[in-house]
Design a protein around this motif. Structure first.
Motif, short mmCIF file in Angstrom:
data_model
loop_
_atom_site.label_atom_id
_atom_site.label_comp_id
_atom_site.label_asym_id
_atom_site.label_seq_id
_atom_site.Cartn_x
_atom_site.Cartn_y
_atom_site.Cartn_z
N ASP A 5 55.76 -22.41 -33.78
CA ASP A 5 56.73 -22.92 -32.80
C ASP A 5 56.31 -22.53 -31.39
OD1 ASP A 5 58.42 -24.14 -34.52
OD2 ASP A 5 59.64 -22.34 -34.86
N THR A 6 55.76 -21.34 -31.26
CA THR A 6 55.41 -20.83 -29.93
C THR A 6 54.15 -21.49 -29.40
OG1 THR A 6 56.30 -18.72 -30.66
CG2 THR A 6 55.07 -18.67 -28.61
N TYR A 7 53.13 -21.63 -30.26
CA TYR A 7 51.82 -22.09 -29.75
C TYR A 7 51.43 -23.51 -30.20
CZ TYR A 7 51.43 -17.15 -28.58
OH TYR A 7 51.65 -15.89 -28.07
N GLN A 55 43.09 -16.85 -21.16
CA GLN A 55 44.16 -15.87 -20.92
C GLN A 55 44.69 -15.32 -22.25
OE1 GLN A 55 47.01 -17.85 -18.53
NE2 GLN A 55 47.62 -19.30 -20.09
N PHE A 56 45.27 -14.14 -22.17
CA PHE A 56 45.90 -13.54 -23.34
C PHE A 56 47.38 -13.86 -23.25
CE2 PHE A 56 42.16 -10.98 -22.55
CZ PHE A 56 41.62 -10.84 -23.82
N VAL A 57 47.90 -14.48 -24.31
CA VAL A 57 49.34 -14.76 -24.35
C VAL A 57 49.89 -14.03 -25.57
CG1 VAL A 57 51.11 -16.56 -24.41
CG2 VAL A 57 48.87 -17.06 -23.41
N VAL A 58 50.89 -13.20 -25.35
CA VAL A 58 51.43 -12.39 -26.45
C VAL A 58 52.93 -12.55 -26.50
CG1 VAL A 58 51.59 -10.07 -27.41
CG2 VAL A 58 49.59 -10.69 -26.06
N PHE A 59 53.45 -12.90 -27.68
CA PHE A 59 54.90 -13.01 -27.83
C PHE A 59 55.38 -11.93 -28.80
CE2 PHE A 59 58.94 -14.34 -29.46
CZ PHE A 59 59.58 -14.82 -28.33
N SER A 60 56.35 -11.15 -28.35
CA SER A 60 56.94 -10.13 -29.24
C SER A 60 58.32 -10.59 -29.68
CB SER A 60 57.06 -8.79 -28.51
OG SER A 60 58.03 -8.00 -29.16
N GLU A 61 58.47 -10.74 -31.00
CA GLU A 61 59.76 -11.18 -31.52
C GLU A 61 60.83 -10.12 -31.25
OE1 GLU A 61 59.55 -13.79 -35.36
OE2 GLU A 61 60.35 -11.82 -35.86
N ASN A 104 45.91 -16.10 -28.39
CA ASN A 104 47.36 -16.24 -28.48
C ASN A 104 47.79 -15.31 -29.61
OD1 ASN A 104 47.42 -18.41 -26.65
ND2 ASN A 104 46.88 -19.85 -28.30
N MET A 105 48.81 -14.52 -29.35
CA MET A 105 49.22 -13.55 -30.38
C MET A 105 50.74 -13.59 -30.57
SD MET A 105 48.67 -9.43 -30.31
CE MET A 105 46.93 -9.37 -30.51
N TYR A 106 51.16 -13.44 -31.82
CA TYR A 106 52.59 -13.39 -32.13
C TYR A 106 52.84 -12.10 -32.92
CZ TYR A 106 57.23 -15.14 -33.27
OH TYR A 106 58.59 -15.30 -33.38
N ILE A 107 53.80 -11.31 -32.46
CA ILE A 107 54.07 -10.02 -33.12
C ILE A 107 55.44 -10.02 -33.76
CG2 ILE A 107 54.19 -7.51 -32.78
CD1 ILE A 107 52.73 -7.91 -30.13
N LYS A 108 55.43 -9.74 -35.06
CA LYS A 108 56.69 -9.65 -35.81
C LYS A 108 56.79 -8.23 -36.31
CE LYS A 108 57.10 -13.83 -38.25
NZ LYS A 108 56.58 -14.56 -39.33
N SER A 109 57.97 -7.63 -36.20
CA SER A 109 58.06 -6.27 -36.71
C SER A 109 59.42 -6.01 -37.33
CB SER A 109 57.82 -5.26 -35.58
OG SER A 109 57.95 -3.97 -36.09
N THR A 110 59.40 -5.30 -38.45
CA THR A 110 60.68 -4.89 -39.05
C THR A 110 60.88 -3.39 -38.85
OG1 THR A 110 59.54 -4.55 -41.16
CG2 THR A 110 60.60 -6.68 -40.85
#
Ligand code: GLA
Length: 355
Positions: A5-7, A55-61, A104-110
């Motif tokens: 969805d993000t990228y 560029q570095f694009v990072v999304f943190s949930e 492009n990075m997506y970070i999910k964490s519990t």
């Protein structure tokens, strides 16, 4: 939300790393001693793909925030993205032959953050794993752990040891990870089937950077200097010569470490002998030493530990870097529902986590 969805395309790489609870052995890692953590189900997952726009694009949930950057300069006022920049910086520095690429990075964490269960190590290990896979650099788990530690020590500026990174990178869920922090040799030890560990969240947020962690590190280094030893980990209890240490506070800090190393060795023996009451006793002794000699506990945390024992746990202690965060309790499986019913009167279910 999610990576796609993000990228608007699929990730090329997906890697994850788990958080840990340290069962015993606190501040013994950077003093060349022993530790015994185990992995938790909480984990951090990284998805990434190449970014062609340099560029570095990072999304943190977790933070519900996107960051865009094209250098690895650390922010002035600590920001979550510093850990990501630090990982890129250390990875490319270690692998100088690799041509820089952007992602492009997506970070999910519990993983609950700042509670002493190594959220930052799991983040760094999972990013380094993802880069290792993407570039096929074939670094082993120990090498990745060493790099993740460099991110904390050299980039972020926390004097932490190697325990969290090693267990997050190499540990196996459901096994105790006994580690000799001097030579990085480890053993995976099985838990007896009638033992159960449970976490209770004190909800006191702990931030390694702003906490007294670095002060404790310095005090222990003073002790090593005054005792003229390379590492406190090598000092046996009966050879611990307090007369050589000039400050009473430093004596207390060092006494915690010297006695804690002994407790870790005994704890491993208790696991192997299925001696649950000895393990429980060692946890209680460890907490008392951490609270009184190391002065790393808080009133809320001490209350949880005391209550957990009153409710039937055989042992309980504060886990991790100190100054708040999670406690860990050891309960006999048969008595677990009884313990839970009682402790649940003090703490809601959302604060109690079975390991
Ligand atoms: C933090 C650090 C570890 C270790 C513990 C205390 O988790 O990251 O290296 O020093 O504190 O045992």
């Amino acid at each position: 939300m999610g990576f796609e969805d993000t990228y608007k395309h699929k990730p090329q790489i997906k890697e994850s790393a788990n958080a840990r609870v340290n069962l015993i052995g606190e501040h013994t890692d950077y003093t060349g001693g022993y530790v015994m953590p185990t992995l938790l189900k909480f984990k951090n997952t990284i998805e990434l793909s190449k970014n062609s726009e340099k560029q570095f694009v990072v999304f943190s949930e977790y933070f519900n925030e996107k960051k865009v950057f094209n250098d690895f300069v650390k922010s002035k006022y600590s920001d979550w993205s510093d850990y990501i920049k630090g990982c890129f910086f250390i990875f490319f520095d270690e692998n100088k032959k690799i041509k820089l690429e952007h992602f492009n990075m997506y970070i999910k964490s519990t993983i609950p953050l700042g509670r002493g269960i190594s959220s930052s190590s799991a983040l760094c290990v999972s990013i380094l794993k993802a880069l290792n896979t993407y570039f096929n650099t074939q670094m082993n788990g120990r090498h990745l752990a060493i790099l993740a530690k460099k991110v904390e020590n050299q980039y972020i500026g926390v004097s932490s040891g190697i325990m969290d990174q090693m267990v997050s990178s190499i540990g196996i869920y459901g096994k105790a990870f006994f580690l000799d922090c001097l030579n990085l040799k480890y053993e995976l030890v099985s838990f007896p089937s009638n033992w159960k560990f449970c976490l209770i969240d004190s909800e006191v947020q702990r931030n390694l950077r702003s906490s007294s962690y670095n002060d404790r590190f310095s005090e222990l280094k003073i002790a090593e200097k005054e005792l003229a030893v390379e590492y406190l980990g090598g000092v046996e209890i009966n050879k611990f010569d307090t007369d050589k240490i000039s400050s009473p506070t430093v004596i207390k800090r060092a006494r915690h470490v010297v006695t804690e190393n002994y407790r870790v060795l005994k704890a491993k023996e208790s696991l192997l002998n299925d001696d649950i009451s000895q393990f429980g006793k060692l946890m209680i002794e460890s907490h008392n030493s951490y609270s009184k000699d190391f002065e790393a506990s808080t009133k809320d945390v001490d209350d949880i530990v005391d209550r957990s024992i009153q409710c039937g746990a055989l042992g309980a202690r504060l886990t991790g870097g100190g100054f708040g965060g999670f406690t860990v309790s050891l309960i006999e499986k048969d008595k677990f529902s009884n313990w839970y019913k009682k402790i649940n009167k003090f703490y809601p279910a959302e604060k109690i986590f079975e390991v």
